[in-house]
Design a protein around this motif. Sequence first.
Motif, PDB file in Angstrom:
ATOM      1  N   GLU A  27       2.451  10.941  -4.047  1.00  0.00           N
ATOM      2  CA  GLU A  27       2.140  12.369  -4.018  1.00  0.00           C
ATOM      3  C   GLU A  27       2.932  13.062  -5.121  1.00  0.00           C
ATOM      4  N   ARG A  77       1.114   5.578  -0.980  1.00  0.00           N
ATOM      5  CA  ARG A  77       0.454   6.840  -1.341  1.00  0.00           C
ATOM      6  C   ARG A  77       1.452   7.644  -2.177  1.00  0.00           C
ATOM      7  N   PRO A 135       0.828  -1.204   0.000  1.00  0.00           N
ATOM      8  CA  PRO A 135       0.000   0.000   0.000  1.00  0.00           C
ATOM      9  C   PRO A 135       0.863   1.255   0.000  1.00  0.00           C
ATOM     10  N   LEU A 171       5.052  15.389  -7.414  1.00  0.00           N
ATOM     11  CA  LEU A 171       6.120  16.375  -7.182  1.00  0.00           C
ATOM     12  C   LEU A 171       5.768  17.699  -7.852  1.00  0.00           C
ATOM     13  N   HIS A 186      -0.407   3.591   4.676  1.00  0.00           N
ATOM     14  CA  HIS A 186       0.204   3.708   3.352  1.00  0.00           C
ATOM     15  C   HIS A 186       1.572   4.365   3.454  1.00  0.00           C
ATOM     16  N   ARG A 187       2.508   3.798   2.729  1.00  0.00           N
ATOM     17  CA  ARG A 187       3.818   4.462   2.658  1.00  0.00           C
ATOM     18  C   ARG A 187       3.755   5.574   1.615  1.00  0.00           C
ATOM     19  N   LYS A 188       4.431   6.663   1.921  1.00  0.00           N
ATOM     20  CA  LYS A 188       4.336   7.833   1.043  1.00  0.00           C
ATOM     21  C   LYS A 188       5.527   7.873   0.081  1.00  0.00           C
ATOM     22  N   VAL A 189       5.211   8.181  -1.142  1.00  0.00           N
ATOM     23  CA  VAL A 189       6.249   8.321  -2.168  1.00  0.00           C
ATOM     24  C   VAL A 189       6.011   9.635  -2.905  1.00  0.00           C
ATOM     25  N   GLN A 190       7.045  10.472  -2.947  1.00  0.00           N
ATOM     26  CA  GLN A 190       6.984  11.703  -3.757  1.00  0.00           C
ATOM     27  C   GLN A 190       7.259  11.295  -5.190  1.00  0.00           C
TER      28      GLN A 190
END
Lengths: 299, 759
Positions: free
Chosen positions: A233, A231, A229, A235, B31-35
């Motif tokens: 975001e 998320r 899972p 850039l 949830h793990r965050k990834v830019q």
Amino acid sequence: MTPASKRFLPPEAIARIARLELRARAVVEGVLAGLHKSPYKGQSVEFLQHREYVRGDDLRRVDWKVWGRQDRLYIKEFEEETNLRLTLLVDGSASMDYRSGALSKYDYAATLAASLAWLALSHGDAVGCAVFDEKIRASVPARTKRSHLSSVVDVLETSRSNRPTAFGPVLRSLSETLPRRGMVVIISDLLGDREGVFQGMQFLRRRGHDLVLLHVMDEDELTFPFEGPTRFEGLELPEHIACNPRALREGYLAAIEEFLANARKRSAAARCDYSLIRTGEPVDAALVQFLSRRSSTAV
Amino acid sequence: MPTFDFFSLLWWGLPLAAAPILIHLINLLRHRKVQWAAMEFLLASQRKFRTRVLLKQILLLLLRIAAVLGIVLTLAQPRLRTALGQLLGGSRTAHVVLLDDSYSMSDLSAGGRIGESSAFDRGKLVVERICEELTAAEGRQELAVGRFSSLTGRKFDIERQTVTPQVVQMVRDELAGLVPSASDCGPREALAAAVEVLGEGTGAADVLWLVSDFRACDWKVADETAQLLRQLSDAGVELRLVDCAFGALGSTGSSADFGASNLSVERLEVVGGVPATGVLVPLEVAVRNNSQNVVRDVQVELREDGASRPGLRIPEIPAGSVAVQRFEARFPQAGSHLIDARVAADAVAVDNTRTAVIAVVDRVDVLVIDGDPRGGGRAADAFYLTAALAPGSGAPTGLRPRIEPPRAITTLDLMAFDCIWLLDVERLDPAEITALEGFARAGGGVVFFMGPRSRAEEINRTLYRDGEGLFPLPLAGPVDLLPEGKNQDPVPDVVVEEHPVVAVLSGQRNPLLDAVRIERFMAVDRSFDDSKEKMPGGVGVRRLLSLRTRAPLVVERPFGEGLVVAVLTTASPTWNNWARANPSWVVVMLEMESHLARVRRRAELLEVGDDFTVTLAARGDESEVDFLIPPDGTIVHQTAAVTPAGTLQATLRATLSAGAYQARWRRLDGSERERVVAVNVDPDEGRLERILREQLDRTLSGVKFQYDSAESLQPDANTFAGVSLVTPLLHALLCVLLLEQLLAYSASYHTTTKPWRYV
């Protein structure tokens, strides 16, 4: 890694070199060890080769004798007798910050640009540089002095922003401000204003610039290896997605593939020399590959 | 519907089905965050696959819930009890378990000595074991469990239903609270109930389990029992007889194997006398030795109204015999009095105690109908009779004679009397005769004395009526007793016959009776032979006293429930000298009164299982009755109802325990009334002799049955067909798990060996 590739400096090694100038030097020294001919072509007194006329070529360089004999238009190319004007356009937008390895895309692009600048200056060519996002954030005009490298490096190291990219205005502006024809090397991930890139390249091409597009992509962006899972975001974009990446992987890769194919196609249409460069590759290897391609296609 | 061996697991396990949903919700927060730079391609992919991804996720969630449910269900050991289960290969088997709970099952003496567990305890274990085996058996198993005592009312304790762990638990709970009843119920009624369930053919492989102690007394009516078993066997029912009294310590199962020691108080009752205050009332207690050995020095503990009183000692009771002891009690107050007799604890405790209820009154009224219209004064019959029945305060008899003319027969409530004495009554009206006959039929005692006013023809016509009437025998008329010849040895005029009333005078020649001289008497019709005169049932005219000429002097004949006595001479010393200063006159009259009143005074004898019925006065009593049940006086309220016969009755159905039962109700005037009865166990049930196996085989000749002892019983689970859902459920669970894995991999819920990277 193949045995041949071991000669190159891996991105991790490059990343350990803090200063961009030293990075470029390390890269170029490796490149020069196996490369002796200038890859650049231009006008010179020494004839180099004929090639077919294409629209936009300077009519003054048409070999009329050949036309008279064969009724076909050929252009005479000579070894450049004057310095090549190399303009390096490096994408400094937010999307270039992504990294999956030791170097971000921007780090990679900057190292590549500095290395090219080093090579060009070492051949006595003039090198200019600009870092842009939605506009040109910093630039230095083309100079031939070897000491100019530090100016180029300064621009590359200090001119970052987190703004999105707007290629169109930047390239249009650049085409109007570049005083002479030369080689324009665009180093970017092409994320953002894609249509603007190719329109801008058209402008530059019409101005007679030799265009090179070094498309820098991170390995993750090409393979999308994420699991679990996550998320995501943006850039540059404000959106975010919470998902299981493998569920979207197929669609993502298809979109990326379409994107790369489109970039290649549009580059070819703009007679732009397109190279896809992965940030996972050693910078010097990418540089050698690029220079080799340029040498093989040089007139 | 499936059932579960471990149903309680469901309560714990089913909430776990929510776990995948919770994990899903937690993962949403984790949830793990990834830019991410290439967001537009991800957005494009999401737009393209949104529906598919959502469906996959929902399906995955459902599969995981199903997997959790599958694991929980598998652990709970489900069994399919539906028609589907039958279709899957099982067959239906109906088991009817009949558990003997007669009080002989409380016998602790299995194996020849008194132990800790009774035959009933072993029976309960057998039933539990059967249930457990049925649970483990394949196929659909149906079970009905009933105790003998319940089945007398055709009611199973556990009605026929499919065996499930819940049902087994219900049986266990039911069994845990059961104790042997105090009843003597045998297998017959229980088998009859089983026939109703199984006999008509249920389409199943039926099994009848008869769990009993196989006492010989229960198989007295073996023909009927065997007939019922044969009927079941013919209907295809498998018969399993389980012997709970087969000695755990190596009993041989022979008839000699019955109880190590069991004494039963077989009888406790008033034997004669008048139950009036201050009068000694004779009682008898009978104790039976049901064991194989002589029992010595038996102490009988007596209690009077709950208070201990001097007990009795029986020096010896031979094996299988009854010892009778007589004692007397005097009750100072009127009312119901309880006498308890108890012997020491032994193998069967229930029959060690017996209770008698004695209704004591201040005085017992005796109706004397005097035929002399003038009253005779001290020379009259009534004088001599009342002098015998109530001699005076110095010798209280408890009797209170009431002298009335014949017409009183129709004006008085005759039921207020136990005995009616008619003294030389010339004639009676039909109404009077009808009332008298009604009184006698209802159990009252009637005595006729003859005299100068008595006319044979009138008596024959109105009272004898060719044997149909009240009078015991036809008369010919008064005659004189001829004197003896002078050369002959003196012979008493009166000869004592064998009868309890005159038993005290029987045996050796009694000088008191020898002194009685009969001068005149009423002769019996010559055509009448009292030795041949028998009424239906073999009871006919019975002599108490005869004359030396062998002519009857005092005879008795039952009439309805009561007794009628004809004294063929006068009460006064008119035709004889008996009443004149001869003590035997008093003795015989008192004994006769006691004998004739015995039916009316007989305490109601109820055995456990009988109904206790109270008849109320429709116009004088309220209809609400409280029954107090021993031993703790639990009150059961009943409302009386009018029976088809028109009487108002309240009934306590099927008494369950032994002791004194009390019924209390109010009269309309506000006063309280009560009736107390003693309910005792059937002493025969305490005879622990068992039916021999050979006798059982003979009795059940031609009936196929299997006989086991409780200890050796091993129900074969393989004989019970059925289907367990565990295996198919495991297969389904495996499929669900595989599908879940595939879907989870497809939906990116699985990690690979490649490490996940953060930016």
